[in-house]
Design a protein around this motif. Structure first.
Motif, PDB file in Angstrom:
ATOM      1  N   HIS A  89       2.583   5.683   4.148  1.00 25.59           N
ATOM      2  CA  HIS A  89       1.186   5.285   3.982  1.00 25.59           C
ATOM      3  C   HIS A  89       1.029   4.569   2.636  1.00 25.59           C
ATOM      4  N   MET A  90       0.749   3.273   2.713  1.00 23.35           N
ATOM      5  CA  MET A  90       0.636   2.450   1.504  1.00 23.35           C
ATOM      6  C   MET A  90      -0.847   2.286   1.193  1.00 23.35           C
ATOM      7  N   VAL A  91      -1.272   2.813   0.068  1.00 20.21           N
ATOM      8  CA  VAL A  91      -2.698   2.771  -0.259  1.00 20.21           C
ATOM      9  C   VAL A  91      -2.957   1.792  -1.412  1.00 20.21           C
ATOM     10  N   VAL A  92      -3.941   0.936  -1.204  1.00 15.29           N
ATOM     11  CA  VAL A  92      -4.323  -0.030  -2.239  1.00 15.29           C
ATOM     12  C   VAL A  92      -5.757   0.308  -2.650  1.00 15.29           C
ATOM     13  N   VAL A  93      -5.978   0.538  -3.941  1.00  8.07           N
ATOM     14  CA  VAL A  93      -7.339   0.846  -4.393  1.00  8.07           C
ATOM     15  C   VAL A  93      -7.905  -0.373  -5.114  1.00  8.07           C
ATOM     16  N   GLY A  94      -9.059  -0.845  -4.653  1.00  7.53           N
ATOM     17  CA  GLY A  94      -9.692  -2.032  -5.235  1.00  7.53           C
ATOM     18  C   GLY A  94      -9.636  -3.185  -4.241  1.00  7.53           C
ATOM     19  N   GLY A  95     -10.816  -3.579  -3.752  1.00 10.30           N
ATOM     20  CA  GLY A  95     -10.866  -4.661  -2.747  1.00 10.30           C
ATOM     21  C   GLY A  95     -11.224  -6.002  -3.346  1.00 10.30           C
ATOM     22  N   GLY A  96     -10.880  -6.208  -4.631  1.00 11.90           N
ATOM     23  CA  GLY A  96     -11.012  -7.535  -5.241  1.00 11.90           C
ATOM     24  C   GLY A  96      -9.870  -8.406  -4.726  1.00 11.90           C
ATOM     25  N   PRO A  97      -9.739  -9.638  -5.212  1.00 15.76           N
ATOM     26  CA  PRO A  97      -8.666 -10.501  -4.702  1.00 15.76           C
ATOM     27  C   PRO A  97      -7.257  -9.954  -4.908  1.00 15.76           C
ATOM     28  N   THR A  98      -7.021  -9.203  -6.016  1.00 17.59           N
ATOM     29  CA  THR A  98      -5.662  -8.668  -6.231  1.00 17.59           C
ATOM     30  C   THR A  98      -5.305  -7.698  -5.113  1.00 17.59           C
ATOM     31  N   GLY A  99      -6.219  -6.745  -4.827  1.00 17.69           N
ATOM     32  CA  GLY A  99      -5.959  -5.737  -3.794  1.00 17.69           C
ATOM     33  C   GLY A  99      -5.812  -6.374  -2.422  1.00 17.69           C
ATOM     34  N   VAL A 100      -6.697  -7.329  -2.108  1.00 20.44           N
ATOM     35  CA  VAL A 100      -6.672  -7.970  -0.788  1.00 20.44           C
ATOM     36  C   VAL A 100      -5.379  -8.766  -0.600  1.00 20.44           C
ATOM     37  N   GLU A 101      -5.004  -9.554  -1.613  1.00 17.24           N
ATOM     38  CA  GLU A 101      -3.793 -10.376  -1.474  1.00 17.24           C
ATOM     39  C   GLU A 101      -2.558  -9.496  -1.336  1.00 17.24           C
ATOM     40  N   PHE A 102      -2.514  -8.420  -2.130  1.00 21.87           N
ATOM     41  CA  PHE A 102      -1.348  -7.546  -2.033  1.00 21.87           C
ATOM     42  C   PHE A 102      -1.280  -6.894  -0.648  1.00 21.87           C
ATOM     43  N   ALA A 103      -2.424  -6.387  -0.164  1.00 26.24           N
ATOM     44  CA  ALA A 103      -2.430  -5.725   1.158  1.00 26.24           C
ATOM     45  C   ALA A 103      -1.928  -6.699   2.231  1.00 26.24           C
ATOM     46  N   GLY A 104      -2.379  -7.953   2.153  1.00 30.53           N
ATOM     47  CA  GLY A 104      -1.955  -8.970   3.124  1.00 30.53           C
ATOM     48  C   GLY A 104      -0.459  -9.225   3.049  1.00 30.53           C
ATOM     49  N   GLU A 105       0.068  -9.365   1.832  1.00 31.42           N
ATOM     50  CA  GLU A 105       1.508  -9.618   1.649  1.00 31.42           C
ATOM     51  C   GLU A 105       2.329  -8.443   2.191  1.00 31.42           C
TER      52      GLU A 105
ATOM     53  N   PRO B 193      -3.132  11.374   1.657  1.00 28.96           N
ATOM     54  CA  PRO B 193      -1.732  11.332   1.200  1.00 28.96           C
ATOM     55  C   PRO B 193      -1.225   9.890   1.158  1.00 28.96           C
ATOM     56  N   TYR B 194      -0.351   9.605   0.221  1.00 26.94           N
ATOM     57  CA  TYR B 194       0.195   8.245   0.124  1.00 26.94           C
ATOM     58  C   TYR B 194       1.664   8.291  -0.314  1.00 26.94           C
ATOM     59  N   GLY B 195       2.380   7.215   0.003  1.00 27.62           N
ATOM     60  CA  GLY B 195       3.745   7.050  -0.502  1.00 27.62           C
ATOM     61  C   GLY B 195       3.735   6.084  -1.675  1.00 27.62           C
ATOM     62  N   LEU B 196       3.012   4.977  -1.478  1.00 27.13           N
ATOM     63  CA  LEU B 196       2.850   3.982  -2.553  1.00 27.13           C
ATOM     64  C   LEU B 196       1.364   3.834  -2.844  1.00 27.13           C
ATOM     65  N   LEU B 197       1.019   3.872  -4.131  1.00 21.28           N
ATOM     66  CA  LEU B 197      -0.376   3.658  -4.518  1.00 21.28           C
ATOM     67  C   LEU B 197      -0.444   2.460  -5.464  1.00 21.28           C
ATOM     68  N   VAL B 198      -1.155   1.424  -5.034  1.00 20.51           N
ATOM     69  CA  VAL B 198      -1.345   0.272  -5.919  1.00 20.51           C
ATOM     70  C   VAL B 198      -2.804   0.271  -6.387  1.00 20.51           C
ATOM     71  N   TRP B 199      -2.964   0.268  -7.701  1.00 18.82           N
ATOM     72  CA  TRP B 199      -4.292   0.393  -8.306  1.00 18.82           C
ATOM     73  C   TRP B 199      -4.728  -0.974  -8.825  1.00 18.82           C
ATOM     74  N   ALA B 200      -5.740  -1.546  -8.163  1.00 17.66           N
ATOM     75  CA  ALA B 200      -6.165  -2.914  -8.536  1.00 17.66           C
ATOM     76  C   ALA B 200      -7.683  -2.951  -8.711  1.00 17.66           C
ATOM     77  N   THR B 201      -8.162  -2.221  -9.727  1.00 17.38           N
ATOM     78  CA  THR B 201      -9.619  -2.122  -9.879  1.00 17.38           C
ATOM     79  C   THR B 201     -10.154  -2.979 -11.025  1.00 17.38           C
ATOM     80  N   GLY B 202      -9.440  -4.005 -11.387  1.00 20.23           N
ATOM     81  CA  GLY B 202      -9.974  -4.957 -12.358  1.00 20.23           C
ATOM     82  C   GLY B 202      -9.531  -4.732 -13.793  1.00 20.23           C
ATOM     83  N   ASN B 203     -10.312  -5.304 -14.712  1.00 15.83           N
ATOM     84  CA  ASN B 203      -9.902  -5.414 -16.124  1.00 15.83           C
ATOM     85  C   ASN B 203     -10.601  -4.441 -17.060  1.00 15.83           C
ATOM     86  N   ALA B 204      -9.899  -4.093 -18.151  1.00 16.50           N
ATOM     87  CA  ALA B 204     -10.511  -3.335 -19.254  1.00 16.50           C
ATOM     88  C   ALA B 204     -10.102  -4.002 -20.566  1.00 16.50           C
TER      89      ALA B 204
END
Ligand code: FAD
Ligand code: NAI
Length: 509
Positions: free
Chosen positions: A208-224, A309-320
């Motif tokens: 289960h690959m989980v991507v957090v953040g539906g900005g362009p980074t999260g969307v592009e990664f999920a698509g790839e 539950p997840y195996g891979l978690l990609v965190w793409a919630t923007g900038n600080a």
């Protein structure tokens, strides 16, 4: 027949011209002209960073006007728009990197580069403190460098919004190292899921690959990632086919909030077809080693927390904001109300200073933190610094002429000098007329998987929204043309061809 013969000849000429042009480009790249040595009598311009903003400034800057020094822990420029493709091996990371020294050696006057991280900017003393980013630096420790003019282009760091466990268990997607870590982790999950006697729950979790953040980074990664699964993983490792799934978690009611409504709907529909699950209005509150805790509101309006539950978690919630930038802001009273970065005026001067400029993601100038904005800001500063250098030169020549005029004994000499002064003043007025920075938005583009992309393009006075496979071809050609160098372009084309012909490489390293 005559017409076709002419067309053929023209084509030959075009091909020969193209080859000569590329050949000359390669030759010139390998054998640049000799550079002028830095001139310490000139003002020292220190540039922090080697990202979109800083590199665009350096590319366009006349380095003869200043004694230019660049400091960055990264000795290369990274073409971030294609970084999501590196997480699955569609593109190899070195194809989108350009060593900073490659293009600095082409500048007319030499530029000094230090591979170090700036840890503090002392605005009163006009110095920066830097620490080398290397174990071999030994005793060197922290070093100090004085500047006359400073450009801050250090970008931003990843936002976590204080959610616990993100840094320990999640992967970000900002730098080359992040993409390599994700690529390794994907393969680790797939191989571990297929180990002998692996439990069904673990198989489900690992795949289960989980991507957090539906900005362009999260969307592009999920698509790839879904592409990687559909085109390659499923074929190489058929055992995972029934369990591999990608989920995109977004706190807002929809993904890609900066795109037009029709493209948001198109993206969500495409993800549905690609079997990527979108969990909108779901906010991740906690991250542990094996699951995330996500909060959502159920049909009865009650807040619920779900363990996913997840195996891979990609965190793409923007900038600080980076610590070095926060520290600089704390030294300047005029920055006290700024939260998202260095507040700048319309000439990109950091408010409350007169010799510090900021570009890109670390500057707050009412534009989105994008590569497009950063590179236009960098190019603007290069022009501005050119004008400033010309103005200063004219000012000192005017002062000299005025002195000469007052010393001249004969009237004809005085009149001659006066004419020269008037001419200089006329040029001076022209040089001073540089308008403030104005951003020109060319549009937004994002890849959404299965050879489809979405594009919101500024078109004459309106906006053109398009999505699909033609837009994908446009996406590819636009990013290819925007690549930093001919070398990058050739490498990217070779990577695309390689992935198409042989599939992506599933080795874990
Ligand atoms: P960066 O490019 O991040 O560069 C910052 C530089 O500062 C780096 O060289 C870094 O090493 C250096 N640095 C950091 N700390 C220090 C320090 N303490 N001292 C000295 N140097 C330091 N935008 C688009 O417009 N289109 C896209 O398609 C697009 N795709 C993207 C895809 C991904 C995966 C990501 C993460 C971003 C994408 N962006 C895109 C956004 C774009 O990359 C950023 O807006 C852009 O990089 C900002 O440029 P910058 O120069 O401010 O910072
Ligand atoms: P972003 O800021 O655009 O999006 C982050 C998303 O994460 C937001 O929609 C936010 O609601 C969500 N979020 C925040 N906390 C959350 C939580 N706890 N749980 C669930 N969701 C949460 O960030 P992104 O995508 O990294 O982009 C950063 C910048 O780079 C943007 O300006 C973007 O435009 C630019 N960029 C542009 C690209 C393009 O044009 N193709 C590609 C990638 C980035």
């Amino acid at each position: 027949a005559g017409f076709f013969r002419w067309l053929l000849r023209l084509t030959y000429l075009g091909v020969i011209g193209g080859v000569v042009y590329t050949g000359y480009g390669i030759y010139q790249n390998r054998h640049p002209i000799e550079q002028q040595a830095p001139d310490p009598s000139k003002k020292t311009l220190v540039v922090l960073g080697t990202g979109w903003g800083a590199v665009s400034l350096l590319k366009n800057l006349d380095t003869e006007n200043y004694n230019v020094v660049v400091i960055s822990p990264r000795n290369y420029f990274l073409f971030t728009p294609l970084l999501p493709s590196c997480t699955t091996g569609t593109i190899e990371h070195r194809s989108i990197m350009e060593p900073i020294r490659n293009f600095l050696r082409h500048k007319v006057a030499a530029v000094k580069y230090y591979e170090a991280e700036v840890t503090k900017i002392d605005h009163e003393k006009k110095v920066v403190y830097m620490s080398p980013d290397s174990d071999s630096a030994g005793q060197l420790g922290q070093q100090e460098l004085a500047y006359d003019m400073l450009v801050v282009g250090v970008g931003a760091e990843n936002a976590t919004f204080g959610v616990k466990g993100v840094r320990e268990h999640g992967c970000f997607l900002k730098e080359v190292g992040d993409a390599q870590k994700i690529r390794k982790r994907i393969m680790d999950c797939c191989e571990t899921a297929t180990l002998k006697d692996q439990s069904p729950e673990e198989v489900k979790r690992l795949l289960h690959m989980v991507v957090v953040g539906g900005g362009p980074t999260g969307v592009e990664f999920a698509g790839e990632l879904q592409d990687f699964f559909e085109n390659d993983l499923k074929k190489w490792i058929p055992e995972i086919a029934d369990h591999f799934r990608v989920t995109l978690v977004e706190a807002l009611p929809n993904v890609l909030p900066m795109f037009s409504k029709s493209l948001i709907e198109y993206t969500e529909q495409t993800f549905k077809e690609e079997t990527i699950e979108i969990r909108n209005k779901t906010s991740v509150k906690n991250v542990t080693e094996k699951y995330i805790e996500a909060e959502y509101t159920d049909a009865n309006g009650q807040k619920q927390v779900e363990k996913i539950p997840y195996g891979l978690l990609v965190w793409a919630t923007g900038n600080a904001v980076r610590p070095v930038v926060k520290d600089l802001m704390s030294q300047i009273p005029a920055q006290k109300d700024s939260r998202r970065g260095l507040a700048v005026n319309e000439y990109l001067v950091v408010k409350g200073t007169d010799n510090i400029w900021a570009v890109g993601d670390c500057a707050v100038a009412n534009y989105a933190p994008t590569a497009q904005v950063a590179s236009q800001e960098g190019a603007f500063l290069a022009r501005l610094f050119g004008q400033m250098a010309r103005t200063e030169e004219l000012e000192s020549r005017l002062a000299l002429l005025s002195e000469e005029q007052s010393r001249a004994a004969k009237k004809e000499d005085r009149d001659e000098i006066l004419r020269e002064i008037k001419e200089l003043q006329r040029r001076f007025r022209r040089v001073k007329q540089m308008g403030p920075f104005e951003y020109s938005h060319q549009g937004s583009l994002a890849y959404i998987g299965s050879e489809k992309a979405v594009a919101d393009i500024s078109w004459l006075t309106g906006n053109l929204a398009s999505g699909g496979q033609l837009t994908y071809l446009f996406w590819r050609s636009a990013y290819l043309s925007m690549c930093f160098s001919t070398r990058n372009r050739i490498l990217v084309i070779m990577d695309w061809t390689k992935s198409y012909l042989f599939g992506r490489d599933v080795s874990r390293e």
